[in-house]
Design an enzyme around this catalytic site. Structure first.
Site, PDB file in Angstrom:
ATOM      1  N   ILE A  19       0.833  -1.218   0.000  1.00 44.33           N
ATOM      2  CA  ILE A  19       0.000   0.000   0.000  1.00 44.33           C
ATOM      3  C   ILE A  19       0.860   1.257   0.000  1.00 44.33           C
ATOM      4  O   ILE A  19       0.415   2.310  -0.491  1.00 44.33           O
ATOM      5  CB  ILE A  19      -0.975  -0.007   1.182  1.00 44.33           C
ATOM      6  CG1 ILE A  19      -2.115   1.008   0.958  1.00 44.33           C
ATOM      7  CG2 ILE A  19      -0.262   0.261   2.520  1.00 44.33           C
ATOM      8  CD1 ILE A  19      -3.263   0.873   1.929  1.00 44.33           C
ATOM      9  N   VAL A  41       1.471  -3.038   8.567  1.00 41.13           N
ATOM     10  CA  VAL A  41       1.335  -1.922   7.612  1.00 41.13           C
ATOM     11  C   VAL A  41       1.710  -0.597   8.288  1.00 41.13           C
ATOM     12  O   VAL A  41       2.237   0.314   7.660  1.00 41.13           O
ATOM     13  CB  VAL A  41      -0.088  -1.909   7.010  1.00 41.13           C
ATOM     14  CG1 VAL A  41      -1.140  -1.483   8.019  1.00 41.13           C
ATOM     15  CG2 VAL A  41      -0.160  -1.043   5.775  1.00 41.13           C
ATOM     16  N   ASP A  42       1.502  -0.506   9.595  1.00 40.35           N
ATOM     17  CA  ASP A  42       1.870   0.689  10.372  1.00 40.35           C
ATOM     18  C   ASP A  42       3.373   0.933  10.220  1.00 40.35           C
ATOM     19  O   ASP A  42       3.829   2.033   9.885  1.00 40.35           O
ATOM     20  CB  ASP A  42       1.504   0.446  11.835  1.00 40.35           C
ATOM     21  CG  ASP A  42       1.476   1.720  12.679  1.00 40.35           C
ATOM     22  OD1 ASP A  42       1.249   1.618  13.887  1.00 40.35           O
ATOM     23  OD2 ASP A  42       1.681   2.818  12.111  1.00 40.35           O
ATOM     24  N   SER A 129      -7.223  -4.688  10.751  1.00 40.64           N
ATOM     25  CA  SER A 129      -7.429  -5.645  11.853  1.00 40.64           C
ATOM     26  C   SER A 129      -7.179  -7.103  11.509  1.00 40.64           C
ATOM     27  O   SER A 129      -7.268  -7.959  12.414  1.00 40.64           O
ATOM     28  CB  SER A 129      -8.845  -5.530  12.448  1.00 40.64           C
ATOM     29  OG  SER A 129      -8.955  -4.386  13.270  1.00 40.64           O
ATOM     30  N   THR A 130      -6.875  -7.417  10.255  1.00 38.07           N
ATOM     31  CA  THR A 130      -6.734  -8.844   9.887  1.00 38.07           C
ATOM     32  C   THR A 130      -5.322  -9.375  10.099  1.00 38.07           C
ATOM     33  O   THR A 130      -5.038 -10.543   9.790  1.00 38.07           O
ATOM     34  CB  THR A 130      -7.119  -9.068   8.404  1.00 38.07           C
ATOM     35  OG1 THR A 130      -6.178  -8.364   7.570  1.00 38.07           O
ATOM     36  CG2 THR A 130      -8.526  -8.607   8.110  1.00 38.07           C
TER      37      THR A 130
HETATM   38  N1  APR Z   1       0.716  -3.058   2.299  1.00 43.34           N
HETATM   39  C1  APR Z   1      -0.546  -3.559   2.372  1.00 43.34           C
HETATM   40  N2  APR Z   1      -0.970  -4.373   3.364  1.00 43.34           N
HETATM   41  C2  APR Z   1      -0.057  -4.706   4.308  1.00 43.34           C
HETATM   42  C3  APR Z   1       1.273  -4.231   4.311  1.00 43.34           C
HETATM   43  C4  APR Z   1       1.650  -3.374   3.241  1.00 43.34           C
HETATM   44  N3  APR Z   1       2.884  -2.853   3.143  1.00 43.34           N
HETATM   45  N4  APR Z   1       1.913  -4.750   5.396  1.00 43.34           N
HETATM   46  C5  APR Z   1       1.027  -5.536   6.029  1.00 43.34           C
HETATM   47  N5  APR Z   1      -0.159  -5.517   5.388  1.00 43.34           N
HETATM   48  C6  APR Z   1      -1.403  -6.228   5.710  1.00 43.34           C
HETATM   49  C7  APR Z   1      -1.277  -7.443   6.584  1.00 43.34           C
HETATM   50  O1  APR Z   1      -0.846  -8.559   5.819  1.00 43.34           O
HETATM   51  C8  APR Z   1      -2.717  -7.589   7.053  1.00 43.34           C
HETATM   52  O2  APR Z   1      -3.473  -8.248   6.058  1.00 43.34           O
HETATM   53  O3  APR Z   1      -2.222  -5.347   6.456  1.00 43.34           O
HETATM   54  C9  APR Z   1      -3.210  -6.129   7.135  1.00 43.34           C
HETATM   55  C10 APR Z   1      -3.350  -5.592   8.557  1.00 43.34           C
HETATM   56  O4  APR Z   1      -2.351  -6.184   9.364  1.00 43.34           O
HETATM   57  P1  APR Z   1      -1.553  -5.333  10.480  1.00 43.34           P
HETATM   58  O5  APR Z   1      -0.628  -4.398   9.810  1.00 43.34           O
HETATM   59  O6  APR Z   1      -1.007  -6.322  11.452  1.00 43.34           O
HETATM   60  O7  APR Z   1      -2.680  -4.433  11.188  1.00 43.34           O
HETATM   61  P2  APR Z   1      -3.782  -4.841  12.269  1.00 43.34           P
HETATM   62  O8  APR Z   1      -4.161  -6.265  12.197  1.00 43.34           O
HETATM   63  O9  APR Z   1      -4.852  -3.797  12.117  1.00 43.34           O
HETATM   64  O10 APR Z   1      -3.015  -4.634  13.661  1.00 43.34           O
HETATM   65  C11 APR Z   1      -2.662  -3.319  14.023  1.00 43.34           C
HETATM   66  O11 APR Z   1      -0.413  -3.950  14.472  1.00 43.34           O
HETATM   67  O12 APR Z   1       1.433  -3.085  13.491  1.00 43.34           O
HETATM   68  C12 APR Z   1       0.636  -3.013  14.599  1.00 43.34           C
HETATM   69  O13 APR Z   1       0.855  -0.731  15.289  1.00 43.34           O
HETATM   70  C13 APR Z   1      -0.035  -1.675  14.718  1.00 43.34           C
HETATM   71  O14 APR Z   1      -0.786  -2.137  16.930  1.00 43.34           O
HETATM   72  C14 APR Z   1      -1.198  -2.039  15.587  1.00 43.34           C
HETATM   73  C15 APR Z   1      -1.593  -3.398  15.065  1.00 43.34           C
END
Ligand code: APR
Length: 181
Positions: A19, A41-42, A129-130
């Site tokens: 993304i 993704v954060d 959240s996934t």
């Molecule tokens: N581009 C697109 N999607 C991504 C990317 C990327 N560069 N990196 C990861 N993802 C996807 C993951 O594979 C997953 O399907 O984003 C989706 C959400 O996963 P997370 O990033 O783990 O977010 P979430 O499940 O909402 O958890 C949030 O994780 O990183 C920490 O600081 C964040 O505490 C928060 C929690």
């Protein structure tokens, strides 16, 4: 991968990729309440966008959200070095917490409403959240697609919503479980 289908007259597209590379008005970050960055993704967004994003997050924390960004709400910052103009940070629910489904729908609604408020036309979402927060992909697909469709019906200004999945399999699960009409 063959071209993926689009929905709602082409206003919603599904793709596989990183993304942080999307050239859109705003890309959405699946943040945590601290807004201080994290993994997934954060982490990718803060790494790709650079320190300007964190600086603006700190300013938001010290002014509007001293206790952190509540689940389901959204705030906007610069996208720093990325091609996108802005990042919209939202905090998804942890799967299994109270009202998680409503809060996940709320994330999509809040981000779209903020984009409308700022006159933005194109927005990219990760699968909020996934990942770390454990929301099953197939359940999240129904929640996110229903919330997006409902909002787009009343938001003609949003021209394109891109759903960006990091893994091809995630996109396939979404395509098997969305509820776009
Ligand atoms: N581009 C697109 N999607 C991504 C990317 C990327 N560069 N990196 C990861 N993802 C996807 C993951 O594979 C997953 O399907 O984003 C989706 C959400 O996963 P997370 O990033 O783990 O977010 P979430 O499940 O909402 O958890 C949030 O994780 O990183 C920490 O600081 C964040 O505490 C928060 C929690």
């Amino acid at each position: 991968m063959a071209a993926l289908p689009d929905f709602i007259g082409g206003r919603v597209t599904v793709k596989v990729g990183d993304i942080t590379r999307e050239d859109v008005d705003a890309l959405v970050n699946a943040a945590n309440g601290s807004l201080m960055g994290g993994g997934g993704v954060d982490g990718a967004i803060h790494r790709a966008g650079g320190p300007a994003i964190l600086e603006e997050c700190k300013a938001i924390r010290s002014s509007r959200y001293p206790k952190g960004l509540p689940t389901g709400e959204a705030v906007l910052t610069t996208a720093g070095r990325m091609a996108a103009r802005y990042v919209i940070h939202t905090v998804g629910p942890v799967y299994g917490t109270v009202a998680a489904e409503a809060k996940l729908a709320g994330c999509y609604r809040s981000c779209l409403a903020l984009a409308v408020d700022r006159g933005l036309a194109t927005i990219a979402f990760p699968a909020i959240s996934t990942g770390v927060f454990g929301y099953p992909r197939q359940e999240a697909a129904a929640v996110s697609s229903r919330a997006i469709q409902k909002h787009l019906e009343n938001s003609p200004g949003i021209e394109q919503v891109r759903l960006v999945f990091f893994a091809a399999e995630d996109a396939e699960v979404f395509l098997d479980h969305h509820v776009f009409g």
